[in-house]
Scaffold this motif. Structure first.
Motif, PDB file in Angstrom:
ATOM      1  N   ALA A  87      -4.781  -4.708  36.018  1.00 51.76           N
ATOM      2  CA  ALA A  87      -4.078  -5.817  35.362  1.00 51.76           C
ATOM      3  C   ALA A  87      -5.040  -6.696  34.581  1.00 51.76           C
ATOM      4  O   ALA A  87      -6.026  -7.177  35.135  1.00 51.76           O
ATOM      5  CB  ALA A  87      -3.369  -6.658  36.426  1.00 51.76           C
ATOM      6  N   SER A  94      -0.299  -9.965  35.107  1.00 56.28           N
ATOM      7  CA  SER A  94       0.666 -10.530  36.050  1.00 56.28           C
ATOM      8  C   SER A  94       1.658 -11.472  35.380  1.00 56.28           C
ATOM      9  O   SER A  94       1.327 -12.156  34.413  1.00 56.28           O
ATOM     10  CB  SER A  94      -0.062 -11.345  37.122  1.00 56.28           C
ATOM     11  OG  SER A  94      -0.895 -10.529  37.889  1.00 56.28           O
ATOM     12  N   TYR A 106      -0.842 -15.992  29.715  1.00 53.20           N
ATOM     13  CA  TYR A 106      -0.903 -14.974  28.662  1.00 53.20           C
ATOM     14  C   TYR A 106       0.059 -15.280  27.521  1.00 53.20           C
ATOM     15  O   TYR A 106       0.387 -14.396  26.726  1.00 53.20           O
ATOM     16  CB  TYR A 106      -0.604 -13.594  29.251  1.00 53.20           C
ATOM     17  CG  TYR A 106      -1.581 -13.212  30.345  1.00 53.20           C
ATOM     18  CD1 TYR A 106      -2.940 -13.194  30.085  1.00 53.20           C
ATOM     19  CD2 TYR A 106      -1.131 -12.891  31.614  1.00 53.20           C
ATOM     20  CE1 TYR A 106      -3.837 -12.864  31.078  1.00 53.20           C
ATOM     21  CE2 TYR A 106      -2.028 -12.558  32.610  1.00 53.20           C
ATOM     22  CZ  TYR A 106      -3.376 -12.541  32.341  1.00 53.20           C
ATOM     23  OH  TYR A 106      -4.259 -12.212  33.317  1.00 53.20           O
ATOM     24  N   SER A 110     -17.228  -8.243  36.095  1.00 52.95           N
ATOM     25  CA  SER A 110     -17.853  -7.798  37.348  1.00 52.95           C
ATOM     26  C   SER A 110     -19.135  -7.006  37.093  1.00 52.95           C
ATOM     27  O   SER A 110     -19.364  -6.476  36.003  1.00 52.95           O
ATOM     28  CB  SER A 110     -16.873  -6.927  38.138  1.00 52.95           C
ATOM     29  OG  SER A 110     -16.654  -5.722  37.450  1.00 52.95           O
ATOM     30  N   SER A 167     -13.175  -4.708  33.764  1.00 51.73           N
ATOM     31  CA  SER A 167     -14.398  -5.224  33.116  1.00 51.73           C
ATOM     32  C   SER A 167     -15.023  -4.204  32.179  1.00 51.73           C
ATOM     33  O   SER A 167     -15.475  -4.552  31.077  1.00 51.73           O
ATOM     34  CB  SER A 167     -15.414  -5.656  34.179  1.00 51.73           C
ATOM     35  OG  SER A 167     -14.951  -6.796  34.861  1.00 51.73           O
TER      36      SER A 167
HETATM   37  C1  FMN Z   1      -9.520 -11.176  31.572  1.00 46.08           C
HETATM   38  C2  FMN Z   1      -8.967 -10.724  32.905  1.00 46.08           C
HETATM   39  C3  FMN Z   1      -7.621 -10.905  33.180  1.00 46.08           C
HETATM   40  C4  FMN Z   1      -7.102 -10.513  34.421  1.00 46.08           C
HETATM   41  N1  FMN Z   1      -5.767 -10.683  34.670  1.00 46.08           N
HETATM   42  C5  FMN Z   1      -5.263 -10.291  35.868  1.00 46.08           C
HETATM   43  C6  FMN Z   1      -3.884 -10.462  36.168  1.00 46.08           C
HETATM   44  O1  FMN Z   1      -3.091 -10.932  35.358  1.00 46.08           O
HETATM   45  N2  FMN Z   1      -3.444 -10.052  37.379  1.00 46.08           N
HETATM   46  C7  FMN Z   1      -4.267  -9.495  38.321  1.00 46.08           C
HETATM   47  O2  FMN Z   1      -3.808  -9.111  39.401  1.00 46.08           O
HETATM   48  N3  FMN Z   1      -5.584  -9.311  38.043  1.00 46.08           N
HETATM   49  C8  FMN Z   1      -6.085  -9.703  36.865  1.00 46.08           C
HETATM   50  N4  FMN Z   1      -7.413  -9.515  36.596  1.00 46.08           N
HETATM   51  C9  FMN Z   1      -8.282  -8.882  37.631  1.00 46.08           C
HETATM   52  C10 FMN Z   1      -8.455  -7.395  37.328  1.00 46.08           C
HETATM   53  O3  FMN Z   1      -7.215  -6.714  37.427  1.00 46.08           O
HETATM   54  C11 FMN Z   1      -9.429  -6.754  38.342  1.00 46.08           C
HETATM   55  O4  FMN Z   1      -8.884  -6.795  39.640  1.00 46.08           O
HETATM   56  C12 FMN Z   1     -10.793  -7.432  38.355  1.00 46.08           C
HETATM   57  O5  FMN Z   1     -11.248  -7.721  37.040  1.00 46.08           O
HETATM   58  C13 FMN Z   1     -11.822  -6.551  39.060  1.00 46.08           C
HETATM   59  O6  FMN Z   1     -11.920  -5.311  38.429  1.00 46.08           O
HETATM   60  P1  FMN Z   1     -13.154  -4.942  37.439  1.00 46.08           P
HETATM   61  O7  FMN Z   1     -14.396  -5.093  38.212  1.00 46.08           O
HETATM   62  O8  FMN Z   1     -12.879  -3.533  37.013  1.00 46.08           O
HETATM   63  O9  FMN Z   1     -13.073  -5.923  36.307  1.00 46.08           O
HETATM   64  C14 FMN Z   1      -7.950  -9.917  35.377  1.00 46.08           C
HETATM   65  C15 FMN Z   1      -9.301  -9.728  35.073  1.00 46.08           C
HETATM   66  C16 FMN Z   1      -9.819 -10.120  33.859  1.00 46.08           C
HETATM   67  C17 FMN Z   1     -11.281  -9.891  33.587  1.00 46.08           C
END
Ligand code: FMN
Length: 333
Positions: free
Chosen positions: A20, A45, A84, A221, A271
Motif C-alpha cells: 500500500a 489505505s 491521498y 526503509s 520503498s
Molecule cells: C509514501 C508511502 C505511503 C504509504 N501508504 C500506506 C498506506 O496508505 N497504507 C498502509 O497500510 N501502508 C502504507 N505505507 C507503508 C507501506 O505499505 C509499507 O508497509 C512500508 O513502506 C514498508 O515497506 P517497504 O520497506 O517496502 O517500504 C506507505 C509507505 C510509504 C513509503
C-alpha cells in the motif's frame, strides 16, 4: 519453473506484491506494475477518519459553516483526514477502476484503530470489486492506563467485525510491538483473518535540534529493517493456517529470496519502487526467477520456509540461546 503462490486463497503468478502506498493510487502506475510482472497490488489505505468524517451528520452542518469559514474548510478537507486527496467515494472508484484496468488481484486497504461503524465500509469495498482486503490498525498506545490486553481485545474485535462484514479474504497488517506476536496472530486467525502482513512500519518522529522541534519526515526503509519481519515469518511459517506476507526492507532480489526462505507466501515492497520507479518490479521478479533457475529450484514450494523455525536443524538460532552466543562471539576492539 513455477513462481506461483497462494496468498489469501488467491493464486498469484508470483509472490511479489506492491504494498500500500500513494504510488498505487494512480492508474498509470497500477498498469505499469502489471506490465512489470507484479503478482498483486495493494491500494493505498482509506482511513477511518475519512469514513467517519463523511458519515458524520455533524460534518454536513460543518460543511455549511465551512463555506463561510476558510479555517474550518481547511481543517475538514485537510491532510489528516484525507492524505491521498481521496474521499471514501473516490476510493471506491479507485477500487473499481483498478480492477477494470488490470488482471492481477487488487487488494484494498482499510485503515483504522478504534471500534466504530467505519468497519462497515468493508462491504462497499467488496461491492466495488476488490479481490481481498488488508486491514491496518495503526495505533500508538500513548495512554499509559490502557493495557496491552485491552488493545489486543480491541484489535480482535475490529478484525471480527470486518471479517463478519465481508466474504472477501482479510489480511491484517500487524504491528511488531506486541508481547507475544505468535499468540496474537493465532487469535486473529481465530477471528477470521486469512492472512498476516508482517509488519506495519511505524513512522516515529525525530527531533530537529537546530529548530528545537519535532519532525515527522517519512524516510524510506533500509535493508537492515528486514530482520524483524523475517524472524517472525520464520517463527510462524508452517505453524499457522494464515497466509504470510513479508513487508519492510526489500531493496533487491536477495531480500525477496530471504523472505521466501524464511517462509513468506508473498513479499511486499514500497520503498524500492519509490526509489527506483515502478519498473523495478520486473528486476525483482526476473531476479527471483534467475536465482531459482541457477539453483535448479523448480517451484516456490521447494524453497519456501527452508530456513523457518519449524524446518531449522538448530532452532536455538531463533531463541535466547543464540542471543547469548552472539554476544559471546562479538569481538570488541
Ligand atoms: C509514501 C508511502 C505511503 C504509504 N501508504 C500506506 C498506506 O496508505 N497504507 C498502509 O497500510 N501502508 C502504507 N505505507 C507503508 C507501506 O505499505 C509499507 O508497509 C512500508 O513502506 C514498508 O515497506 P517497504 O520497506 O517496502 O517500504 C506507505 C509507505 C510509504 C513509503
Amino acid at each position: 519453473m513455477a513462481l506461483t503462490t497462494n496468498y489469501l486463497g488467491l493464486k498469484l503468478k508470483n509472490p511479489l506484491i506492491a504494498s500500500a502506498s500513494s504510488l498505487n493510487s494512480r492508474l498509470d502506475n497500477i498498469r505499469r506494475l502489471e506490465d512489470a510482472g507484479v503478482g498483486a497490488i495493494v491500494l493505498p489505505s482509506v482511513f477511518q477518519e475519512q469514513i467517519e468524517a463523511e458519515a458524520d451528520e455533524v460534518s454536513c452542518r460543518v460543511d455549511a459553516y465551512a463555506e463561510s469559514s476558510p479555517e474550518a474548510q481547511s481543517y475538514f478537507s485537510g491532510a489528516i483526514a484525507n492524505p491521498y486527496g481521496m474521499g471514501p467515494d473516490s476510493y471506491l472508484n479507485l477500487v473499481r477502476r483498478a480492477r477494470a484496468a488490470v488482471g492481477v488481484p487488487v487488494i484494498a486497504s482499510l485503515n483504522g484503530s478504534s471500534r466504530a461503524g467505519w468497519t462497515d465500509f468493508a462491504r462497499l469495498i467488496e461491492q466495488a470489486g476488490a479481490s481481498a482486503l488488508e486491514l491496518n490498525m495503526y495505533h500508538v498506545p500513548t495512554d499509559l492506563l490502557e493495557s496491552g490486553q485491552v488493545i489486543e481485545a480491541r484489535y480482535s474485535e475490529i478484525v471480527e467485525a470486518v471479517c463478519g462484514t465481508v466474504a472477501l479474504p482479510v489480511a491484517v497488517k500487524l504491528t511488531p510491538y506486541l508481547s507475544s506476536i505468535g499468540h496474537f496472530a493465532e487469535q486473529l486467525v481465530g477471528r477470521g483473518a486469512a492472512g498476516l502482513v508482517l509488519f506495519n512500519r511505524l513512522l516515529e518522529p525525530d527531533i530537529d535540534l537546530l529548530r528545537m522541534k519535532l519532525t515527522d519526515r517519512l524516510d524510506l526503509s533500509e535493508p537492515e529493517e528486514m530482520r524483524l519481519p523475517m524472524l517472525w515469518i520464520a517463527i510462524l511459517s508452517g505453524r499457522t493456517k494464515a497466509s504470510l506476507a513479508a513487508s519492510t526492507g526489500v531493496s533487491d532480489v536477495d531480500g525477496v529470496v530471504k523472505y521466501l526462505l524464511a517462509g513468506a507466501d508473498a513479499v511486499m515492497t514500497t520503498s524500492a519502487l519509490l526509489r527506483h520507479g515502478v519498473g523495478y518490479m520486473s528486476t525483482l521478479v526476473d531476479g527471483l526467477r534467475t536465482w531459482m533457475e541457477e539453483r535448479e529450484i523448480a517451484s516456490l514450494d521447494d524453497m519456501r520456509g527452508m530456513m523457518s523455525w519449524l524446518r531449522s536443524r538448530d532452532q536455538s538460532v531463533y531463541s535466547r540461546a543464540n542471543y547469548i552466543r552472539i554476544l559471546g562471539h562479538y569481538a570488541a576492539p
